[in-house]
Scaffold this active site. Structure first.
Site, mmCIF file in Angstrom:
data_model
loop_
_atom_site.group_PDB
_atom_site.id
_atom_site.type_symbol
_atom_site.label_atom_id
_atom_site.label_comp_id
_atom_site.label_asym_id
_atom_site.label_seq_id
_atom_site.Cartn_x
_atom_site.Cartn_y
_atom_site.Cartn_z
ATOM 1 C CG HIS A 1 -2.285 -0.687 0.778
ATOM 2 N ND1 HIS A 1 -2.308 -1.837 0.024
ATOM 3 C CD2 HIS A 1 -3.577 -0.375 0.996
ATOM 4 C CE1 HIS A 1 -3.562 -2.196 -0.183
ATOM 5 N NE2 HIS A 1 -4.350 -1.317 0.393
ATOM 6 C CG ASP B 1 -6.150 8.241 9.457
ATOM 7 O OD1 ASP B 1 -6.028 8.283 10.692
ATOM 8 O OD2 ASP B 1 -5.945 9.221 8.719
ATOM 9 C CD GLU C 1 -6.234 11.520 11.851
ATOM 10 O OE1 GLU C 1 -6.756 11.740 10.740
ATOM 11 O OE2 GLU C 1 -5.592 10.475 12.104
HETATM 12 P P1 FAD Z 1 4.301 -2.013 1.895
HETATM 13 O O1 FAD Z 1 3.826 -0.971 0.959
HETATM 14 O O2 FAD Z 1 4.150 -3.404 1.485
HETATM 15 O O3 FAD Z 1 5.823 -1.725 2.281
HETATM 16 C C1 FAD Z 1 6.232 -0.435 2.671
HETATM 17 C C2 FAD Z 1 7.751 -0.408 2.889
HETATM 18 O O4 FAD Z 1 8.059 -1.197 4.026
HETATM 19 C C3 FAD Z 1 8.533 -1.010 1.728
HETATM 20 O O5 FAD Z 1 9.772 -0.353 1.606
HETATM 21 C C4 FAD Z 1 8.747 -2.438 2.159
HETATM 22 O O6 FAD Z 1 9.874 -3.010 1.554
HETATM 23 C C5 FAD Z 1 8.905 -2.270 3.664
HETATM 24 N N1 FAD Z 1 8.433 -3.431 4.397
HETATM 25 C C6 FAD Z 1 7.300 -4.141 4.214
HETATM 26 N N2 FAD Z 1 7.272 -5.180 5.076
HETATM 27 C C7 FAD Z 1 8.419 -5.105 5.805
HETATM 28 C C8 FAD Z 1 8.979 -5.897 6.840
HETATM 29 N N3 FAD Z 1 8.369 -6.995 7.286
HETATM 30 N N4 FAD Z 1 10.158 -5.508 7.381
HETATM 31 C C9 FAD Z 1 10.816 -4.409 6.938
HETATM 32 N N5 FAD Z 1 10.337 -3.639 5.932
HETATM 33 C C10 FAD Z 1 9.144 -3.981 5.381
HETATM 34 N N6 FAD Z 1 0.287 5.704 7.179
HETATM 35 C C11 FAD Z 1 0.253 6.266 8.388
HETATM 36 O O7 FAD Z 1 1.260 6.379 9.072
HETATM 37 N N7 FAD Z 1 -0.941 6.721 8.901
HETATM 38 C C12 FAD Z 1 -2.120 6.600 8.249
HETATM 39 O O8 FAD Z 1 -3.159 6.998 8.746
HETATM 40 C C13 FAD Z 1 -2.091 5.975 6.967
HETATM 41 N N8 FAD Z 1 -3.230 5.787 6.267
HETATM 42 C C14 FAD Z 1 -3.177 5.150 5.063
HETATM 43 C C15 FAD Z 1 -4.376 4.939 4.367
HETATM 44 C C16 FAD Z 1 -4.365 4.283 3.148
HETATM 45 C C17 FAD Z 1 -5.668 4.053 2.430
HETATM 46 C C18 FAD Z 1 -3.131 3.860 2.592
HETATM 47 C C19 FAD Z 1 -3.102 3.175 1.263
HETATM 48 C C20 FAD Z 1 -1.940 4.087 3.261
HETATM 49 C C21 FAD Z 1 -1.956 4.737 4.498
HETATM 50 N N9 FAD Z 1 -0.790 4.976 5.219
HETATM 51 C C22 FAD Z 1 -0.842 5.553 6.464
HETATM 52 C C23 FAD Z 1 0.523 4.653 4.645
HETATM 53 C C24 FAD Z 1 0.961 3.287 5.083
HETATM 54 O O9 FAD Z 1 1.249 3.259 6.460
HETATM 55 C C25 FAD Z 1 2.248 2.891 4.363
HETATM 56 O O10 FAD Z 1 2.102 3.007 2.980
HETATM 57 C C26 FAD Z 1 2.637 1.471 4.732
HETATM 58 O O11 FAD Z 1 3.935 1.229 4.279
HETATM 59 C C27 FAD Z 1 1.670 0.480 4.138
HETATM 60 O O12 FAD Z 1 1.902 -0.785 4.681
HETATM 61 P P2 FAD Z 1 2.078 -2.013 3.729
HETATM 62 O O13 FAD Z 1 1.934 -3.213 4.572
HETATM 63 O O14 FAD Z 1 1.204 -1.915 2.551
HETATM 64 O O15 FAD Z 1 3.608 -1.774 3.326
#
Ligand code: FAD
Length: 523
Positions: free
Chosen positions: A97, A163, A277
């Site tokens: 994400h 969120d 917020e």
């Molecule tokens: P990914 O996109 O899969 O990975 C993100 C990064 O982390 C990459 O560099 C990946 O290589 C690394 N990573 C993944 N897994 C691991 C692991 N196990 N160990 C080490 N590194 C790893 N963020 C906030 O802080 N607050 C919010 O309120 C918020 N709201 C959001 C709402 C939406 C609808 C979306 C799409 C995103 C939001 N985000 C928010 C952003 C979100 O926290 C980050 O994009 C987060 O990285 C998404 O998690 P993911 O599991 O999809 O990570």
């Protein structure tokens, strides 16, 4: 040359009667002889899914995707790459994400962390006792929604939430994990007690503030650069049952920010809202945006549009606050709300309240996701830009960006604006906080409905960044995306030399999370 046989991404080639293996992609053939070989998928179905992310702004195809059964599988992969004469990139991917390709590994291997959830994944709660505080041990691959479900069975919950809950524990801890509770408890990374990490050398290390502390602090907010998180121990608190959820409207930004800062001040941290917020509705959002939202009815939107039309800029601000309560405190929740609201100067008659369960409140963006999916606005490009803006320049930012660059901007999406206290961030961690004792998150979370919008939104994002630089606003990106080493160095500021030193120690071959584009990677 007599025959070709495809074996994973290596070709077995029979040359003059001798079987030779040559890599068909960039990965060494020996990789497909390891114990994890059956968990590596090279088919285009698997690699295509791991080639893009929520942002839909960047694509990069991996050669293979690992579906690990255990953390040891991941360690085997990383160890192999690190010791190979030609190391290849490895990116852990949670929910993918991210918005700018951060979880991609072009030419390398993506580790589908979610595969662990169905195989050996865990969320184990320790309820604490007279002398011990409660905590949860959650696999890095777990969704926050699942952590919530498991902890609530014990009447407990983590203190700080993003969120949106359908992202992974490690994905948010790699950034910081911020939300409306961060003013009181810091970002999610401030609430972590211990981690299991696989370093870029393939070592499996348990670290905390007291043990291998440099790795612990490096990984928190570490953008996946120093290790792969496979378990996080996170502090818990008693969970409330219900939430009084309010939005109050402002037409004047100075009054809006003054009230927000009052709500996150030390005295309010004791007795005010549990969650704070804020959002900005631009000029066109109320008239051209959705007729209703999961929070506002069409009548509410109509009234707000009427309020906006009274002012030349047409911009409306909302503080979003929440008070948690349960059976024993239900009787006093109205009184508490009144005493908080009495201190604030919002537009008279523009108070909107809802009373919901704690789960409904925390999982509120899921409802918005459903609405957006139903109208085809979820799986579209998201050129998001998140900035930390120092308190001392937030009014300049408002004038130059929200009422300047965005004066006529595309209204599709959400603009967040809320303050946090810097003293709740731990500077030893890699995560970069904003300047000033109080700084604002300004989340420009806009969607591109048609392809042409992407360029327009990107141009506006560039204008925002240029404005920040030219006016010396001191913005820092959250969920950062930079393309040059100089920009990364500026982003990390004083932390840069430490970041580079820890990278050399824990990922000397530059294997991990190449999509962040901070260090040179092998592919
Ligand atoms: P990914 O996109 O899969 O990975 C993100 C990064 O982390 C990459 O560099 C990946 O290589 C690394 N990573 C993944 N897994 C691991 C692991 N196990 N160990 C080490 N590194 C790893 N963020 C906030 O802080 N607050 C919010 O309120 C918020 N709201 C959001 C709402 C939406 C609808 C979306 C799409 C995103 C939001 N985000 C928010 C952003 C979100 O926290 C980050 O994009 C987060 O990285 C998404 O998690 P993911 O599991 O999809 O990570």
């Amino acid at each position: 040359l007599i025959a070709f046989m495809a074996m994973a991404s290596c070709l077995s080639v029979v040359v003059s009667g001798h079987l030779r293996q040559i890599p068909a992609g960039g990965l060494p053939c020996e990789l497909f002889a390891l114990g994890i070989a059956t968990k590596l998928r090279v088919g285009s179905n698997s690699t295509a899914k791991a080639s893009s992310d929520f942002g839909r702004m960047v694509t990069a195809a991996p050669e293979a995707v690992l579906h690990p059964s255990t953390p040891a599988d991941i360690a085997e992969l990383v160890r192999f790459s690190a010791s190979s004469p030609s190391p290849f990139p490895v990116a852990p991917r949670g929910q993918g994400h991210s918005a700018r390709g951060q979880s991609l590994a072009g030419g390398g291997v993506v580790v589908d962390m979610r595969a662990l959830a169905s195989r050996c994944g865990h969320v184990n709660v320790s309820a604490g006792g007279a002398t011990a505080s409660p905590y949860v041990d959650a696999g890095g691959e777990q969704l926050w929604a699942d952590v919530l479900r498991a902890t609530l069975e014990h009447g407990l919950a983590p203190r700080v939430w993003t969120d949106y809950l359908h992202i992974t524990v490690a994905g948010t801890l790699s950034n910081a994990g911020i939300g409306g509770q961060a003013f009181r408890h810091g970002p999610q990374i401030s609430n972590v007690l211990e981690l299991d990490v696989i370093t870029g050398n393939g070592d499996m290390v348990t670290c905390s503030r007291d043990k291998d502390a440099d790795l612990f602090f490096a990984v928190l907010g570490g953008l996946g650069q120093f290790g792969i998180i496979t378990r996080a121990r996170i502090g818990l608190e008693p969970a409330p049952k219900r939430v009084r959820w309010v939005r109050i409207a402002y037409s004047d930004v100075a009054t809006f920010t003054r009230d927000q800062e009052l709500l996150i001040s030390k005295q309010a941290r004791e007795a005010g809202f549990d969650y704070v917020e804020g959002q900005v509705q631009l000029n066109r959002t109320l008239t051209e945006g959705p007729e209703s939202t999961p929070f506002f009815s069409s009548t509410d939107i109509g009234r707000l549009a009427g309020l906006a039309s009274k002012y030349m800029t047409g911009t409306i601000y909302f503080i979003e606050g929440a008070i948690y309560y349960n059976e024993s405190t239900a009787i006093s929740v109205d009184q508490k709300l009144r005493s908080v609201l009495d201190q604030l100067n919002f537009e008279k008659d523009f108070l909107f309240t809802k009373d919901v369960s704690y789960v409904q409140f925390l999982d509120r963006v899921r409802e918005e996701e459903r609405v957006l999916r139903s109208i085809g606005l979820w799986d579209v490009p998201h050129p998001w830009l998140n900035l930390f803006v120092p308190r001392s320049r937030i009014l300049d930012f408002d004038a130059g960006v929200l009422k300047g660059v965005f004066a006529d901007a595309n209204p599709v999406g959400v603009i967040l604006m809320y303050p946090m206290n810097r003293d709740m961030w731990d500077d030893r961690m890699t995560a970069v906080a904003g300047d000033d004792d109080v700084f604002y998150l300004v989340g420009l979370l806009r969607s591109a409905v048609v392809a042409d919008d992407v360029e327009q939104l990107e141009r506006e994002n560039e204008a925002v960044l240029a404005f920040c630089v030219n006016e010396g606003i001191g913005c820092k990106q959250y969920l950062p995306h930079y393309v040059s080493r100089d920009e990364w160095q500026r982003h990390f500021g004083d932390k840069w030399s430490r970041v580079a030193e820890l990278k050399a120690k824990y990922d000397p071959h530059g294997i991990l999370s190449p999509g962040q584009k901070i260090f040179s990677s092998p592919a």
